[in-house]
Enzyme design. Structure first.
Site, PDB file in Angstrom:
ATOM      1  CD1 TRP A 327      16.774  34.120 -18.308  1.00 42.28           C
ATOM      2  CD2 TRP A 327      15.587  35.989 -18.613  1.00 42.28           C
ATOM      3  NE1 TRP A 327      15.485  33.852 -17.921  1.00 42.28           N
ATOM      4  CE2 TRP A 327      14.728  34.978 -18.106  1.00 42.28           C
ATOM      5  CE3 TRP A 327      15.051  37.244 -18.882  1.00 42.28           C
ATOM      6  CZ2 TRP A 327      13.374  35.199 -17.864  1.00 42.28           C
ATOM      7  CZ3 TRP A 327      13.693  37.454 -18.648  1.00 42.28           C
ATOM      8  CH2 TRP A 327      12.879  36.438 -18.141  1.00 42.28           C
ATOM      9  CG  ASP A 328      17.729  33.726 -14.114  1.00 42.23           C
ATOM     10  OD1 ASP A 328      17.423  33.627 -15.309  1.00 42.23           O
ATOM     11  OD2 ASP A 328      17.604  32.801 -13.303  1.00 42.23           O
ATOM     12  CD  GLU A 454      12.773  28.034 -19.521  1.00 43.24           C
ATOM     13  OE1 GLU A 454      12.595  26.976 -18.881  1.00 43.24           O
ATOM     14  OE2 GLU A 454      13.745  28.791 -19.341  1.00 43.24           O
ATOM     15  CE  LYS A 565      10.114  26.707 -15.811  1.00 41.31           C
ATOM     16  NZ  LYS A 565      11.454  26.381 -16.341  1.00 41.31           N
ATOM     17  CD  GLN A 566       9.797  31.714 -16.953  1.00 44.16           C
ATOM     18  OE1 GLN A 566      10.016  30.509 -16.978  1.00 44.16           O
ATOM     19  NE2 GLN A 566      10.767  32.607 -16.878  1.00 44.16           N
TER      20      GLN A 566
END
Length: 707
Positions: A327-328, A454, A565-566
């Site tokens: 998806w990046d 994630e 995580k992000q």
């Protein structure tokens, strides 16, 4: 614009293999030291073709229904960069003799990497060697290497041996789940040294390609071994020039007779046109201009534009994440090309249109009845994720891709593209969510998906996912009206092809209007999902915690805590800034910043953008530097495995969406800059609805004008 890495310590040489790769979107050659196989640092000596992969069977100890059975991994093709050099009877190696001087850099305007060394041999003979390499943007099948020798104090003969390696030379870290742990290699089908061509195949996928070479020397001697072909000769003159041509897909062998000067002139001309539109000028205390533009250049080197390919998480600089597209591509890299070169952004979307049939098959594999579900990680369009909890459960990839298609239309007004595949992608990806979602108490919910974070999997009502789907549903309905009005016959054909029922679009609009988006009334923050705020806090202090968490803690231990995580909810803040009042934005980012490890390179840029919009410029600039220097400073300790393309795209978003605060509203573009103390001025150009605009931002004012 140049980036220098002159040292030869292990850390510098390892990251230089990735940072100094030569690529053009079709092929990528890692920036290895040409002259020897050194063993004092980790190395991956490889060449890649975008879309050339091997397949492998996934061995599940306990395989359940719908698990993907095979995965794809980008592998090295025949690598021809290795060039052994002997001065008389002494082999040129940096760990022998003395380097009197050394310079190594990438030139972003010339599109070359250059290495210049003055080497004094153990016996006292000095030679200056200049090595220039390029992957041609105008002849994408070509990789060229030009060696020039100057004998300083001797007249010794120089012997050169080119190695065409069938077997990649790799150092494998089996403890890192982000890396492929298998050593795949091509098989040579045929070798003809008279015609100077080698045809090879990936044994399982049966994908074939060929390498043809040209060397400007006579009296070449060939020696074939199981792992490589050696091409030996005594140097005639003072220049050794070899061109390697890779034929694959629709690309044929061409341009082999071009001189290096001709290739260099074409390269420079191509990049002049590119940089006229793409260069970002920055006056700053930290000399950011080179690093920012390096990110743009590295992405250009990695972007597939042939319709068969896209851009991988590591680009064409390394095989980290096995060369997969995520998806990046749409959420972090697509915006850069959309603003700078929309025709390149369109190529990324064409790849998704081409692989829509695969997405339908992927949806059926999971067991859904309608629409299409794009794979979480892929090369050809099939799912390669064996870990569904933090992989294929990330259904937000459908909405991410849709968001890119919608933005492309909003920036270009290219409604014809929606007729020719774009709308079909939007509707088919929307249908999956309509099937798995449900109405309860007049609210639309989506359960058992994984958001961008994630470290929280199989969650309910992920804010980010739901907000993107709301956006998608509204634009599906809006574009349906535009197509019916402007392309009535094409719309009728689409409606029949896609079996659009009269009430389907009405339902999507209703679901959008009643989408669940939880804001905690007590904390005043976006709830990442229905349960995140109810979890316990992470029990270890920052100093006690080992990073990244995924390499040091069992997933079950991670999943039960409020640890991210992000950017997840914060990414929703970045994408939809007009949704939230400043208090909610401020409270949300403060809350999640304390609970985010930033173990992903995708994280810092989103936080930086939101902090910038809030006027918290010191924090924004700190995170911007963390993101912009990810690979140049090897902040994640894995640049040797390849660059972080999403981080590089995030650098662009930091500048455009954060510091310059560019927004696309219903009535067009708006700008409300917030420059941090470290930046005095930013200047760049963007394309918007077929017009190019030059934007100049200073601390006290800004200007926008048509070019």
């Amino acid at each position: 614009m140049k980036i220098y890495l002159n040292k030869y310590d292990p850390a510098t040489v390892e990251k230089a293999e990735s940072l100094f790769f030569n690529g053009n979107g079709y092929l990528g050659v890692r920036g290895n030291l040409e002259e020897a196989y050194y063993d004092y640092f980790a190395t991956n000596r490889e060449t890649y073709l975008n879309g050339f992969y091997e397949t492998k069977v996934i061995d599940y100890p306990e395989k359940m229904y719908g698990f993907t059975s095979t995965s794809e991994t980008m592998i090295s093709v025949v690598d021809g960069q290795t060039t052994l050099i002997s001065i008389g009877d002494e082999s040129f190696q940096i760990d022998r003799g003395t380097l009197e001087s050394s310079e190594r850099y990438i030139d972003l305007e010339q599109g070359v990497t250059v290495r210049i060394v003055n080497w004094l041999s153990p016996n006292g003979f000095e030679t200056k060697i200049t090595i220039t390499r390029l992957a041609s943007f105008t002849h994408k099948n070509l990789f060229a290497m030009h060696f020039e020798f100057e004998k300083i104090n001797h007249e010794l003969p120089i012997y050169i041996t080119t190695h065409l390696n069938y077997v990649p030379v790799r150092t494998i870290d089996k403890n890192d789940p982000r890396m492929s742990h298998d050593l795949h290699q091509v098989e040579v089908i045929s070798l003809d040294t008279d015609a100077q061509i080698c045809t090879f195949v990936a044994p399982n996928s049966q994908i074939t390609a060929s390498l043809k070479w040209q060397i400007n020397q006579s009296h070449l001697h060939y020696q074939s071994t199981e792992s490589r072909l050696l091409i030996e000769n005594e140097l005639d003159g003072n220049v050794y020039y070899k061109v390697l041509s890779y034929a694959f897909h629709d690309q044929e062998h061409e341009g082999l007779t071009l001189s290096f000067e001709e290739l260099l002139a074409d390269q420079k001309a191509y990049l002049k046109n590119f940089w006229d539109a793409a260069k970002i000028s920055i006056k700053s205390r930290d000399e950011l201009e080179e690093s920012v533009n390096y990110s743009t250049f590295a992405l250009l080197q990695s972007l597939g534009t042939d319709g068969y390919t896209s851009i991988a998480a590591k680009g064409l600089s390394g095989n980290g994440y096995e060369g997969h597209y995520f998806w990046d591509a749409e959420m972090y890299i697509f915006p850069l090309f959309l603003h700078l070169q929309p025709q390149l952004a369109k190529k990324m979307l064409e790849y998704r249109i081409k692989t829509l049939p695969n997405a339908r098959e992927n949806r059926a594999m999971i067991g859904y009845q309608t629409g299409a579900l794009y794979p979480w990680r892929t090369i050809s369009g099939t799912e390669s994720s064996a870990f569904f909890e933090a992989g294929s459960a990330q259904h937000h990839i459908n909405a991410d891709i849709a968001y890119a298609f919608i933005n492309y239309y909003r920036y270009t007004n290219d409604l014809e593209f929606m007729v020719n595949g774009g709308f079909e992608v939007l509707l088919e990806t929307a249908r999956v969510f309509a099937e798995i979602g449900y109405l309860k108490n007049n609210q639309f919910h989506i359960d058992m998906v994984t958001g961008p974070d994630e470290y929280s999997v199989l969650i309910n009502d992920n804010f980010y996912t739901n907000r993107l789907i709301e956006h998608q549903y509204k634009w599906v309905c809006r574009l349906a009206e535009k197509l019916a009005e402007n392309y009535p016959s094409d719309w009728q054909h689409l409606a029949e092809k896609l079996k659009i029922q009269p009430d389907e679009l009405k339902k999507l609009q209703y679901y959008a209007d009643h989408m669940t988006k939880i804001i905690d009334p007590v904390l005043g923050v976006l709830a990442q999902d229905r349960d995140f705020l109810n979890k316990a806090e992470w029990p270890f202090s920052n100093t006690e915690t080992k990073y990244p968490l995924l390499l040091h803690y069992h997933p079950l231990e991670i999943y039960r805590y409020q640890i991210s995580k992000q950017a997840d909810a914060v990414l929703a803040l970045m994408l939809f800034p007009d949704d939230f009042d400043p208090a909610v934005t401020q409270q949300t980012i403060a809350y999640y910043d304390k609970r985010t490890t930033h173990d992903s390179s995708l994280s810092y840029s989103a936080f930086s953008v939101v902090y910038s919009r809030l006027g918290e410029l010191e924090k924004s600039y700190q995170y911007f530097l963390e993101n912009a220097r990810t690979d140049l400073d090897n902040l994640h300790k894995n640049t040797k495995e390849g660059i972080h393309t999403a981080s590089m795209g995030g650098t662009f978003m930091n500048i455009i969406y954060g510091f310059c605060n560019l927004r696309l509203r219903e009535d067009g573009l708006s700008l409300n800059p917030h420059l941090p103390e470290g930046i005095e001025e930013i200047s760049f150009s963007i394309m918007y609805q077929n017009e190019r605009y030059q934007i100049q931002v200073k601390n006290d004012d800004y200007q926008i004008r048509k070019k």
